[in-house]
Write a protein that holds these residues in place. Structure first.
Motif, PDB file in Angstrom:
ATOM      1  N   ARG A  49       0.850  -1.193   0.000  1.00  0.00           N
ATOM      2  CA  ARG A  49       0.000   0.000   0.000  1.00  0.00           C
ATOM      3  C   ARG A  49       0.882   1.238   0.000  1.00  0.00           C
ATOM      4  NH1 ARG A  49      -4.868  -0.236   4.190  1.00  0.00           N
ATOM      5  NH2 ARG A  49      -5.183   1.773   3.137  1.00  0.00           N
ATOM      6  N   ALA A  50       0.780   2.046  -1.051  1.00  0.00           N
ATOM      7  CA  ALA A  50       1.658   3.210  -1.206  1.00  0.00           C
ATOM      8  C   ALA A  50       1.474   4.229  -0.092  1.00  0.00           C
ATOM      9  CB  ALA A  50       1.400   3.867  -2.561  1.00  0.00           C
ATOM     10  N   SER A  51       0.241   4.449   0.350  1.00  0.00           N
ATOM     11  CA  SER A  51      -0.011   5.447   1.390  1.00  0.00           C
ATOM     12  C   SER A  51       0.636   5.049   2.719  1.00  0.00           C
ATOM     13  CB  SER A  51      -1.514   5.642   1.581  1.00  0.00           C
ATOM     14  OG  SER A  51      -2.137   4.410   1.952  1.00  0.00           O
ATOM     15  N   VAL A  52       0.511   3.769   3.063  1.00  0.00           N
ATOM     16  CA  VAL A  52       1.127   3.277   4.297  1.00  0.00           C
ATOM     17  C   VAL A  52       2.642   3.373   4.218  1.00  0.00           C
ATOM     18  CG1 VAL A  52       1.415   1.262   5.794  1.00  0.00           C
ATOM     19  CG2 VAL A  52      -0.813   1.740   4.758  1.00  0.00           C
ATOM     20  N   LYS A  53       3.186   3.007   3.063  1.00  0.00           N
ATOM     21  CA  LYS A  53       4.629   3.034   2.868  1.00  0.00           C
ATOM     22  C   LYS A  53       5.170   4.456   2.993  1.00  0.00           C
ATOM     23  CE  LYS A  53       8.168   1.436  -0.393  1.00  0.00           C
ATOM     24  NZ  LYS A  53       8.399   0.732  -1.670  1.00  0.00           N
TER      25      LYS A  53
ATOM     26  N   LEU B 167       8.101   8.624   6.036  1.00  0.00           N
ATOM     27  CA  LEU B 167       8.145   9.959   6.648  1.00  0.00           C
ATOM     28  C   LEU B 167       8.586   9.876   8.101  1.00  0.00           C
ATOM     29  CD1 LEU B 167       7.539  12.999   6.509  1.00  0.00           C
ATOM     30  CD2 LEU B 167       5.173  12.469   7.149  1.00  0.00           C
ATOM     31  N   ILE B 168       8.100   8.877   8.810  1.00  0.00           N
ATOM     32  CA  ILE B 168       8.422   8.734  10.238  1.00  0.00           C
ATOM     33  C   ILE B 168       9.893   8.360  10.428  1.00  0.00           C
ATOM     34  CG2 ILE B 168       7.969   7.352  12.306  1.00  0.00           C
ATOM     35  CD1 ILE B 168       5.053   7.127  11.319  1.00  0.00           C
ATOM     36  N   ILE B 169      10.397   7.438   9.634  1.00  0.00           N
ATOM     37  CA  ILE B 169      11.773   6.977   9.856  1.00  0.00           C
ATOM     38  C   ILE B 169      12.812   7.916   9.235  1.00  0.00           C
ATOM     39  CG2 ILE B 169      11.033   4.568  10.012  1.00  0.00           C
ATOM     40  CD1 ILE B 169      12.086   4.121   7.195  1.00  0.00           C
ATOM     41  N   TYR B 170      12.403   8.750   8.266  1.00  0.00           N
ATOM     42  CA  TYR B 170      13.340   9.712   7.682  1.00  0.00           C
ATOM     43  C   TYR B 170      13.463  10.978   8.532  1.00  0.00           C
ATOM     44  CZ  TYR B 170      12.950   6.998   3.312  1.00  0.00           C
ATOM     45  OH  TYR B 170      12.964   5.997   2.371  1.00  0.00           O
TER      46      TYR B 170
ATOM     47  N   TRP C 186      19.108   5.509  15.402  1.00  0.00           N
ATOM     48  CA  TRP C 186      17.751   6.079  15.365  1.00  0.00           C
ATOM     49  C   TRP C 186      17.707   7.293  14.451  1.00  0.00           C
ATOM     50  CZ3 TRP C 186      16.218  10.973  17.289  1.00  0.00           C
ATOM     51  CH2 TRP C 186      14.838  11.208  17.241  1.00  0.00           C
ATOM     52  N   GLN C 187      18.751   8.102  14.493  1.00  0.00           N
ATOM     53  CA  GLN C 187      18.758   9.331  13.705  1.00  0.00           C
ATOM     54  C   GLN C 187      19.039   9.084  12.227  1.00  0.00           C
ATOM     55  OE1 GLN C 187      21.729  12.192  14.869  1.00  0.00           O
ATOM     56  NE2 GLN C 187      20.731  13.883  13.797  1.00  0.00           N
ATOM     57  N   GLY C 188      19.919   8.146  11.900  1.00  0.00           N
ATOM     58  CA  GLY C 188      20.374   8.051  10.522  1.00  0.00           C
ATOM     59  C   GLY C 188      19.975   6.828   9.730  1.00  0.00           C
ATOM     60  N   ALA C 189      19.492   5.772  10.396  1.00  0.00           N
ATOM     61  CA  ALA C 189      19.214   4.524   9.675  1.00  0.00           C
ATOM     62  C   ALA C 189      18.128   4.692   8.625  1.00  0.00           C
ATOM     63  CB  ALA C 189      18.833   3.427  10.665  1.00  0.00           C
ATOM     64  N   GLY C 190      17.075   5.391   8.961  1.00  0.00           N
ATOM     65  CA  GLY C 190      15.972   5.569   8.018  1.00  0.00           C
ATOM     66  C   GLY C 190      16.402   6.298   6.768  1.00  0.00           C
TER      67      GLY C 190
END
Length: 302
Positions: A105-109, A114-117, A172-176
């Motif tokens: 699902r594109a919206s979920v992805k 957005l959260i992890i970036y 946490w800061q950079g992995a996404g």
């Protein structure tokens, strides 16, 4: 003939060279011209006499650093922090990318991305402030721990917690954000390969390993070489901001030592010598890793 053909190519594509001229100029000014200042590592630098007028001392500053009682501790702190960060932090962006690739699902992805970036765009100073608040004796983490232990844990003051805090907060800061490269690579995988593998009875893990992971291997090899090349550059800002008088035994690394000795204490030549030593170690590791990876995997950085 070859020389003439090259000149003709440059003449016919001069607009392309004009486009890259500003970038080349910036690199020359800010990356190559400052190399002239490396000379002070081999001199007893004096502001009054200047770089050329200062007395030569050869490798005296390097010998002073290598023979200092703090050298082994500072060097090992830098190596341990870098190696642990590489071993733990390098695979996580790959795992995140593989997991994101399974979301249909594109919206979920997009929401998850957005959260992890987002943490990548938070300032290092803000991250350090958040850690001090969350891990303080009156912070939310100790609010959960204190009823169990009876006493709050002084996370920021105890040396044994520094590496865990530094590495975990960095992941946490950079992995996404680091997973973007892998997500982009996986977007080019032909879906028909997965369909064919599914028809042949391949499980999800088998498809990830034999299709997705094989696509990521060349990119992983190049990024691993770059990571090894920067292994001595742990990250001065966060290490210095998280450093306290109590956690110095594990938080004092080469970058913070150079800052204190070279800038705060005004020993410019010694600081330059230590910084040059750090750079040379990184360059040697980069060349060795590039050679080894080239022989094992066929991928190379240069």
């Amino acid at each position: 003939m070859k020389k003439k053909s090259k000149l003709m190519y440059i003449k016919s594509n001069y607009m392309l060279y004009l486009f890259i001229l500003p970038a080349v100029t910036l690199v020359l000014i800010f990356n190559y011209l400052p190399m002239y200042g490396v000379l002070i590592a081999f001199k007893d630098y004096s502001v009054r006499d200047g770089i050329l007028g200062s007395d030569w001392v050869g490798f005296e500053h390097f010998r002073s650093f290598l023979s200092s009682p703090n050298f082994l501790k500072i060097f090992m702190n830098t190596i341990k922090l870098s190696v642990y960060d590489l071993l733990i932090g390098f695979p996580i962006p790959v795992i995140l990318a593989l997991m994101l690739n399974q979301i249909r699902r594109a919206s979920v992805k997009k929401n998850i991305q957005l959260i992890i970036y987002a943490p990548h765009f938070i300032s290092t100073v803000v991250i350090a402030g958040m850690l001090y608040i969350f891990l303080s004796p009156a912070g939310p983490l100790n609010a959960l721990i204190t009823p169990i232990t009876g006493n709050p844990i002084l996370f920021m003051s105890r040396p044994e917690y520094f590496r865990t805090i530094f590495i975990a907060s960095g992941i946490w800061q950079g992995a996404g954000f680091s997973s973007i490269v892998y997500v982009a690579a996986l977007s080019n995988v032909d879906p028909q390969l997965h369909d064919a593998a599914t028809i042949d009875g391949a499980s999800l893990l088998q498809r990830i390993w034999h299709i997705d992971f094989q696509v990521l291997k060349p990119i992983m090899a190049v990024l691993f070489i770059l990571a090894i090349g920067g292994i001595m550059g742990v990250g001065f800002e966060k290490a210095y901001l998280l450093q306290t008088d109590m956690n110095i035994p594990t938080s004092e690394i080469i970058d913070t030592y150079v800052y204190k000795r070279g800038l705060l204490a005004g020993d410019w030549s010694f600081g330059a010598a230590v910084g040059l030593f750090n750079t040379v170690i990184g360059l040697v590791l980069l060349v060795i890793t590039n050679t080894v990876v080239k022989k094992l995997n066929g991928e190379t950085l240069f």
